[in-house]
Design a protein around this motif. Structure first.
Motif, mmCIF file in Angstrom:
data_model
loop_
_atom_site.group_PDB
_atom_site.id
_atom_site.type_symbol
_atom_site.label_atom_id
_atom_site.label_comp_id
_atom_site.label_asym_id
_atom_site.label_seq_id
_atom_site.Cartn_x
_atom_site.Cartn_y
_atom_site.Cartn_z
ATOM 1 N N ILE A 1 1.056 -1.127 0.499
ATOM 2 C CA ILE A 1 0.140 0.244 0.324
ATOM 3 C C ILE A 1 1.197 1.228 0.248
ATOM 4 O O ILE A 1 2.347 1.332 0.743
ATOM 5 C CB ILE A 1 -0.783 0.607 1.205
ATOM 6 N N MET B 1 -7.895 6.339 -3.119
ATOM 7 C CA MET B 1 -8.709 4.969 -2.675
ATOM 8 C C MET B 1 -10.185 5.498 -2.243
ATOM 9 O O MET B 1 -10.119 6.635 -2.232
ATOM 10 C CB MET B 1 -8.515 5.090 -0.293
ATOM 11 N N ARG C 1 -8.690 9.364 5.598
ATOM 12 C CA ARG C 1 -7.772 7.560 5.687
ATOM 13 C C ARG C 1 -7.106 7.789 6.653
ATOM 14 O O ARG C 1 -6.511 8.820 6.922
ATOM 15 C CB ARG C 1 -7.130 8.099 4.283
ATOM 16 N N ASN D 1 -2.922 2.648 7.057
ATOM 17 C CA ASN D 1 -3.090 2.401 5.546
ATOM 18 C C ASN D 1 -4.837 1.836 6.255
ATOM 19 O O ASN D 1 -5.215 0.733 5.270
ATOM 20 C CB ASN D 1 -2.647 0.490 5.694
ATOM 21 N N TYR E 1 -8.619 0.104 -3.545
ATOM 22 C CA TYR E 1 -7.504 1.256 -3.884
ATOM 23 C C TYR E 1 -6.514 1.517 -5.052
ATOM 24 O O TYR E 1 -7.038 -0.405 -5.668
ATOM 25 C CB TYR E 1 -6.796 0.368 -2.827
#
Length: 115
Positions: free
Chosen positions: A28, A34, A71, A76, A97
């Motif tokens: 990630i 995202m 986020r 993550n 993602y």
């Protein structure tokens, strides 16, 4: 490889709130975008909200003012705070993602809003 695991779905009455989470593991990058998508029974999957690496957000008109995407790059983790839920918000919600034209999806979490 990238893995995404959603949680937080459930049954809620109209007007209620839920908070969805999506934890990513693997490769990630905070440079990736995202988002949350949803698919209601008998309908195509649709975009709900996205958030870019710089923090800019985008929402489908039907959730503006009710949903908030955020986020935590250090963990993550992607969130979707859903307020003033309506029966038409009932769907399976998927975490996405995207980086370098590659899309990764979670398994989905079911949100059911009763009237």
């Amino acid at each position: 490889q990238v893995q995404l695991v959603e949680s937080g779905g459930g049954l809620v009455q109209a007007g209620g709130s839920l908070r969805l989470s999506c934890v990513g593991s693997g490769s990630i990058s905070r440079l990736g975008a995202m988002g949350w998508y949803r698919q209601a029974p008998g309908k195509q999957r649709e975009l709900v909200a996205t958030i870019r690496s710089g923090g800019s957000t985008n929402y489908v008109d039907s959730v503006k003012g009710r949903f908030t995407i955020s986020r935590d790059n250090a963990k993550n983790t992607l969130f979707l705070q859903m307020n003033s839920l309506k029966p038409e918000d009932t769907a399976v919600y998927y975490c996405n993602y995207r980086i370098l034209s590659n899309d990764y999806w979670g398994q989905g979490t079911l949100v059911t809003v009763s009237s």
